[in-house]
Design a protein around this motif. Structure first.
Motif, short mmCIF file in Angstrom:
data_model
loop_
_atom_site.label_atom_id
_atom_site.label_comp_id
_atom_site.label_asym_id
_atom_site.label_seq_id
_atom_site.Cartn_x
_atom_site.Cartn_y
_atom_site.Cartn_z
N MET A 48 0.84 -1.20 0.00
CA MET A 48 0.00 0.00 0.00
C MET A 48 0.88 1.25 0.00
O MET A 48 0.65 2.21 -0.78
CB MET A 48 -0.92 -0.01 1.21
CG MET A 48 -1.72 1.29 1.40
SD MET A 48 -2.92 1.58 0.08
CE MET A 48 -4.18 0.37 0.52
N ARG A 49 1.90 1.32 0.83
CA ARG A 49 2.76 2.50 0.89
C ARG A 49 3.54 2.68 -0.41
O ARG A 49 3.69 3.81 -0.92
CB ARG A 49 3.72 2.38 2.08
CG ARG A 49 3.04 2.54 3.43
CD ARG A 49 4.07 2.74 4.52
NE ARG A 49 4.92 1.56 4.69
CZ ARG A 49 4.64 0.57 5.51
NH1 ARG A 49 3.53 0.60 6.25
NH2 ARG A 49 5.46 -0.46 5.62
N ILE A 52 1.12 4.02 -3.21
CA ILE A 52 0.79 5.44 -3.03
C ILE A 52 1.96 6.31 -3.50
O ILE A 52 1.77 7.35 -4.17
CB ILE A 52 0.42 5.74 -1.57
CG1 ILE A 52 -0.91 5.06 -1.22
CG2 ILE A 52 0.33 7.24 -1.33
CD1 ILE A 52 -1.29 5.21 0.23
N GLU A 53 3.19 5.89 -3.17
CA GLU A 53 4.36 6.65 -3.61
C GLU A 53 4.45 6.66 -5.13
O GLU A 53 4.77 7.71 -5.76
CB GLU A 53 5.63 6.04 -3.01
CG GLU A 53 5.74 6.22 -1.50
CD GLU A 53 6.97 5.52 -0.95
OE1 GLU A 53 7.69 4.85 -1.75
OE2 GLU A 53 7.20 5.62 0.28
N LEU A 55 1.96 6.29 -7.24
CA LEU A 55 0.87 7.11 -7.77
C LEU A 55 1.21 8.58 -7.69
O LEU A 55 0.89 9.39 -8.59
CB LEU A 55 -0.43 6.82 -7.01
CG LEU A 55 -1.10 5.47 -7.33
CD1 LEU A 55 -2.26 5.22 -6.37
CD2 LEU A 55 -1.58 5.43 -8.78
N ASP A 56 1.87 8.96 -6.62
CA ASP A 56 2.28 10.36 -6.47
C ASP A 56 3.28 10.75 -7.56
O ASP A 56 3.30 11.90 -8.04
CB ASP A 56 2.90 10.61 -5.10
CG ASP A 56 1.85 10.57 -4.00
OD1 ASP A 56 0.65 10.75 -4.30
OD2 ASP A 56 2.23 10.36 -2.81
N ILE A 77 -8.56 1.37 -7.71
CA ILE A 77 -8.74 2.78 -7.35
C ILE A 77 -10.14 3.17 -7.79
O ILE A 77 -10.54 2.93 -8.93
CB ILE A 77 -7.70 3.68 -8.04
CG1 ILE A 77 -6.29 3.27 -7.63
CG2 ILE A 77 -7.94 5.15 -7.68
CD1 ILE A 77 -5.20 4.04 -8.36
N GLU A 113 -6.71 6.19 1.70
CA GLU A 113 -6.90 7.30 0.78
C GLU A 113 -5.62 7.54 -0.02
O GLU A 113 -4.51 7.42 0.51
CB GLU A 113 -7.26 8.56 1.55
CG GLU A 113 -8.64 8.53 2.19
CD GLU A 113 -9.76 8.59 1.17
OE1 GLU A 113 -9.49 9.05 0.04
OE2 GLU A 113 -10.87 8.17 1.50
N SER A 114 -5.79 7.85 -1.32
CA SER A 114 -4.66 8.17 -2.19
C SER A 114 -4.97 9.45 -2.96
O SER A 114 -6.12 9.91 -2.97
CB SER A 114 -4.40 7.02 -3.16
OG SER A 114 -5.44 6.93 -4.11
N PRO A 115 -4.00 10.04 -3.63
CA PRO A 115 -4.26 11.28 -4.38
C PRO A 115 -5.31 11.13 -5.47
O PRO A 115 -5.92 12.12 -5.89
CB PRO A 115 -2.88 11.61 -4.97
CG PRO A 115 -1.91 10.95 -4.07
CD PRO A 115 -2.56 9.71 -3.60
N HIS A 118 -10.01 6.41 -3.41
CA HIS A 118 -9.87 5.31 -2.44
C HIS A 118 -9.05 4.18 -3.07
O HIS A 118 -9.35 3.72 -4.17
CB HIS A 118 -11.24 4.78 -2.04
CG HIS A 118 -12.03 5.77 -1.23
ND1 HIS A 118 -11.71 6.11 0.05
CD2 HIS A 118 -13.14 6.50 -1.55
CE1 HIS A 118 -12.59 7.00 0.51
NE2 HIS A 118 -13.47 7.26 -0.47
N LEU A 119 -8.03 3.77 -2.36
CA LEU A 119 -7.12 2.72 -2.85
C LEU A 119 -7.32 1.46 -2.04
O LEU A 119 -7.25 1.49 -0.81
CB LEU A 119 -5.67 3.20 -2.76
CG LEU A 119 -4.59 2.20 -3.23
CD1 LEU A 119 -4.78 1.85 -4.70
CD2 LEU A 119 -3.21 2.78 -2.97
#
Length: 437
Positions: A48-49, A52-53, A55-56, A77, A113-115, A118-119
């Motif tokens: 998950m971490r 998110i990185e 995706l950013d 997503i 939550e992601s940018p 919902h992830l």
């Protein structure tokens, strides 16, 4: 067989092994299961971490779903919790980790939550759960093997530990006093404790019958002998009244009458002591008078041996005890003094809660003192005696009988003796119990 001590020990040890190994196996399985769950949750959190990185940084195309992350790991997503692109089981999950069971699959999921919305990251833990189940099966097989091995080990151990006791039990259970053969049919119980109980019950019954026969014999003897003795004493008294009898003859008649009285008193005392309630037949009597009666009965023997008897108990001295028991004890103690202390002086006096019978005779050697109350105690010196000087075994019961009667009444008899000096002589002390006053 199922009720034997060997069987109970075997199964007790087997049950202990089964319980201990079962607890260890259950603990190992529980730890394994928890570790698998924790590893799966940690893996999902890490992915998950990382996702998110990425995706950013714009490294992942969020429009293509599901997003393949790795073996058995994927992500979705969505702009809302009810996005139709997601499997129905994953819709509406709240934030945080989840464990889902879908038919034949086990999933570990995490929602955050992601940018871009919902992830949801999902890890298929079905193979991991299969390994846990396989591990549990292995533990079950090992537990079964340990139980079987424990049973045979417990059986061998029980055979070693209980085997000798079992053999003794069989021997006692089949033992029948008074017969030359064993009767296996007597033991109706297969349990060692039951067989022992049956054997002890048989022995107790035999002892009870033997005691009953002894009491019956004592009663019959007393009845059969009392009448001839009474007639004999009457004839002796009549002969002593004959005016033509000389002084020497009348003295002989008097000694004969005393001997008859001694026999009668012995039989009467033996019958009274054979009663099952002998220790409880307490009564108040004049102690001085009782001692006078004993001294009078043994007077002829004492005079012939040169023993002077002194009754130093105060007149009207009362005692509550079994009269015949004390009569037997005093007769045997005075008789012992006549046989072994005379010529001497014997004094009987009351001290505290007891009686002291003391003489000034030759005394008893200190080496022989611990054995004076044993039956035929001088018989232990047979191997030291010279030829022609073997001690007769028709004596030596008096003190043993005295001690046995004292034990029956709850009294304590002790002896002390000196062979020289001012304290030369033997002293027997009878301490009455607290119920004798």
């Amino acid at each position: 067989m199922s009720n034997t001590l060997t069987w109970r020990v075997t199964w007790a040890m087997t049950a202990t092994v089964a319980l201990f190994v079962g607890l260890m196996a259950a603990l190992a399985f529980t730890i394994m299961y928890q570790q698998e769950d924790e590893l799966a949750d940690q893996l999902v959190q890490i992915e998950m971490r990382r996702l998110i990185e990425r995706l950013d940084l714009g490294e992942i195309d969020a429009t293509h779903q599901p997003i393949e992350i790795g073996p058995r790991t994927e992500a979705w997503i969505a702009d809302g919790f009810h996005d139709k692109a997601m499997p129905a089981a994953l819709r509406g999950l709240s934030g945080g980790p989840h464990e889902l069971e879908l038919a034949d699959r086990v999933l570990h999921a995490t929602v955050a939550e992601s940018p871009v919305g919902h992830l949801t990251v999902v890890f298929d833990a079905t193979p991991n759960e299969a390994r846990v189940s396989q591990f549990g099966l292995i533990m079950l097989v090992l537990w079964s093997a340990c139980v079987i091995a424990g049973y045979w080990l417990a059986r061998a151990t029980a055979a070693i530990v209980v085997g000798r006791m079992h053999a003794i039990t069989e021997r006692i259970a089949s033992w029948d006093p008074g017969t030359s053969h064993t009767d296996e049919r007597r033991a109706t119980s297969s349990d060692e404790a039951g067989r022992l109980l049956e054997a002890f019950n048989r022995m107790q019954d035999r002892v009870d019958r033997s005691i009953a026969r002894e009491r019956e014999f004592a009663a019959n003897l007393s009845h059969e002998v009392r009448t001839p003795l009474a007639a004999l004493r009457t004839d002796i008294e009549m002969a002593g009244l004959d005016t033509q009898s000389t002084t020497d003859q009348r003295q002989r008649y008097a000694r004969m009458a005393q001997m008859v009285d001694e026999v009668s008193a012995t039989i009467q005392a033996a019958r009274a002591m054979s009663s099952p309630h002998a220790a409880s037949n307490r009564q108040h009597f004049d102690l001085h008078e009782l001692i006078d009666d004993v001294c009078s009965t043994l007077g002829v023997r004492a005079e012939s041996a040169g023993l002077q008897m002194r009754n130093e108990v105060p007149h009207a001295s009362s005692l509550r005890a079994e009269r015949y028991a004390l009569l037997i004890v005093l007769r045997n103690l005075i008789g012992n003094a006549i046989d072994h202390a005379a010529p001497a002086t014997l004094s009987i006096r009351r001290v505290d809660q007891g009686l002291l019978i003391a003489d000034d005779g030759p005394g008893i050697d200190q080496d022989d003192l611990p054995f004076v109350f044993e039956r035929y105690q001088h018989g232990r010196l047979l191997d030291q005696a010279e030829p022609g000087q073997m001690p007769a075994l028709d004596h030596g019961l008096g003190l043993a009988i005295a001690r046995r009667v004292c034990e029956q009444q709850g009294w304590l008899i002790s002896v002390s003796s000196e062979t020289e000096g001012e304290q030369r002589g033997t002293r027997f002390h009878i301490a009455f119990d607290e119920n004798s006053t």
